[in-house]
Enzyme design. Structure first.
Site, PDB file in Angstrom:
ATOM      1  CE  LYS A 182      -3.227  -2.806  -0.382  1.00  0.00           C
ATOM      2  NZ  LYS A 182      -4.331  -3.200   0.662  1.00  0.00           N
TER       3      LYS A 182
HETATM    4  C1  LIG Z   1      -5.187  -4.709   1.004  1.00  0.00           C
HETATM    5  C2  LIG Z   1      -6.677  -4.320   0.932  1.00  0.00           C
HETATM    6  C3  LIG Z   1      -7.424  -4.467   2.083  1.00  0.00           C
HETATM    7  C4  LIG Z   1      -6.985  -5.554   3.114  1.00  0.00           C
HETATM    8  O1  LIG Z   1      -5.950  -4.892   3.961  1.00  0.00           O
HETATM    9  P1  LIG Z   1      -5.003  -5.509   5.085  1.00  0.00           P
HETATM   10  O2  LIG Z   1      -4.155  -4.577   5.624  1.00  0.00           O
HETATM   11  O3  LIG Z   1      -3.968  -6.457   4.051  1.00  0.00           O
HETATM   12  O4  LIG Z   1      -5.771  -6.523   5.848  1.00  0.00           O
HETATM   13  C5  LIG Z   1      -8.841  -4.478   1.960  1.00  0.00           C
HETATM   14  N1  LIG Z   1      -9.390  -3.855   1.015  1.00  0.00           N
HETATM   15  C6  LIG Z   1      -8.817  -3.531  -0.096  1.00  0.00           C
HETATM   16  C7  LIG Z   1      -9.378  -2.948  -1.353  1.00  0.00           C
HETATM   17  C8  LIG Z   1      -7.452  -3.665  -0.001  1.00  0.00           C
HETATM   18  O5  LIG Z   1      -6.533  -3.559  -1.171  1.00  0.00           O
END
Ligand SMILES: *Cc1c(COP(=O)(O)O)cnc(C)c1O
Length: 374
Positions: A182
């Site tokens: 992210k």
């Molecule tokens: C990455 C992601 C999540 C989950 O995030 P984590 O921190 O890995 O649990 C949820 N929704 C979307 C759209 C994502 O890209």
């Protein structure tokens, strides 16, 4: 030729040194760095109450619990996202109700939401896809008119803004992810931004075993809370990342402007909405013109790999996974989600890339597409 992945975290030396200090300090679990990260995120989000936790998936699940959503309830969510978004709705015992997405913005089509609302609908869980905010005026207007909670899946949208206001600095409950892919990371981790201080008390119990203490220090357990607290080691990574975030996102925007320049000379691919400077550009994902090509997406991706280029797929349509087919979904239900699921390719984009890397990606993509034209 060096390999260019489709994404890569950016960690500076000072943060790495900071993590080493935490490791040597003897205090590894939740502690001063978690406090510092929550304070810094709150400052970044205009003073909202912010809580960190071990993942955004956990954050979305606990947010639903905080809202009292469970068996018998329905939550409206887009048919194209990461599996975490609808899965958490099922995990609290509620029913995800899919709505199709817009082909260009990739966001939930708010014009279709009203038709999906029933007396059981309790909330909308939109996704700011790739960091492009959904129309927040229309979203909150809709939620207000139908008395619905909003839990924003802002996993892609840390640093995004809507009409100059950061995502997470307003709204109901907003969830961010700090997974390494992210826009900023705590290795694994996430955060929730709250509007309501009473709900934060509920959240705090659910985050850590339901444990509270009275003035004398006596412990009580009042709900069956889970275990979602972030470690101080992870939080220290976030403390180092947040001040760099706006710079990371500005670099992403520069690189994407370059992508748009190159792809505008190849009209065959359907490009995502450009948005404005409030777009965090978590990823850049054109749709391949598969109908016009003698080539499958897998062949395109394999050919890109031959050029040393990583390509991701974000995401297959949710309703066509076996879990959701088993719940009654079928092919044809959400045509835009299905087309995106079939044709999308996520091209390399991360802050330490250079313009020459974008040129390399575009040249390879163009060559593969031109060669494969019917
Ligand atoms: C990455 C992601 C999540 C989950 O995030 P984590 O921190 O890995 O649990 C949820 N929704 C979307 C759209 C994502 O890209």
């Amino acid at each position: 030729m060096n390999y260019l992945p489709f994404t890569k975290p950016t960690l500076d030396e000072a943060t790495i040194q900071g993590v080493v200090e935490v490791l040597r300090s003897g205090w590894l679990a939740t502690g001063p760095n978690v406090q510092a990260l929550e304070k810094a995120l709150s400052d970044y989000l205009g003073g909202r109450i912010v809580r960190t936790l071990t993942s955004a998936t956990g954050g979305l699940e606990v947010a639903l619990q905080v809202c009292g959503i469970g068996p018998g309830d329905e939550v409206i969510t887009p048919a194209m996202s990461f599996a975490a978004t609808p899965n958490v709705i099922l995990r609290v015992g509620a029913k995800p109700v899919f709505v199709d997405v817009n082909l260009a913005s990739r966001n939930i089509d708010l014009n279709l939401v009203e038709a999906a609302i029933t007396p059981r609908t309790k909330a909308i869980m939109p996704v700011h896809f790739a960091g492009l905010p959904v129309d927040m005026d229309a979203l909150y207007d809709l939620a207000k008119r139908h008395n619905l909670r909003v839990i924003e899946d802002a996993a892609h949208a840390i640093g995004s803004s809507w009409k100059g206001k950061r995502i997470g600095s307003f709204g109901d409950i907003v969830s961010f992810s700090f997974h390494p892919n992210k826009n900023m990371t705590t290795i694994e981790g996430g955060a929730l931004s709250f509007a309501d201080a009473e709900e934060v008390k509920k959240f705090d119990l659910l985050r850590f075993h339901g444990i509270s203490r009275d003035a004398e220090g006596n412990m009580d357990v009042s709900v069956a809370g889970g275990k979602y607290n972030l470690s101080d080691v992870a939080a220290r990574v976030g403390v180092g990342q947040l001040p760099l975030l706006d710079g990371f996102n500005a670099k992403r925007r520069d690189l994407v402007a370059h992508y748009f320049q190159h792809f505008s000379t190849d009209p065959a691919c359907l490009l995502p909405s450009r948005g404005d400077e409030g777009h965090s550009w978590h990823m850049f994902a054109p749709l391949l013109p598969l109908d016009q090509l003698n080539l499958s997406r897998k062949q395109f991706i394999d050919a890109m790999h031959q050029h040393g280029l990583g390509v991701g797929i974000h995401y297959p349509a949710l309703h066509l996974f076996s879990l959701y087919r088993g719940l009654g979904c079928k092919e044809g239900d959400f045509p835009n989600a299905e087309r995106i699921g079939r044709e999308t390719v996520t091209l390399p984009l991360f802050p330490t890339m250079e313009l020459v890397d974008v040129e390399r990606v575009c040249a390879a993509a163009k060559e593969i597409i031109e060669t494969a034209k019917k």
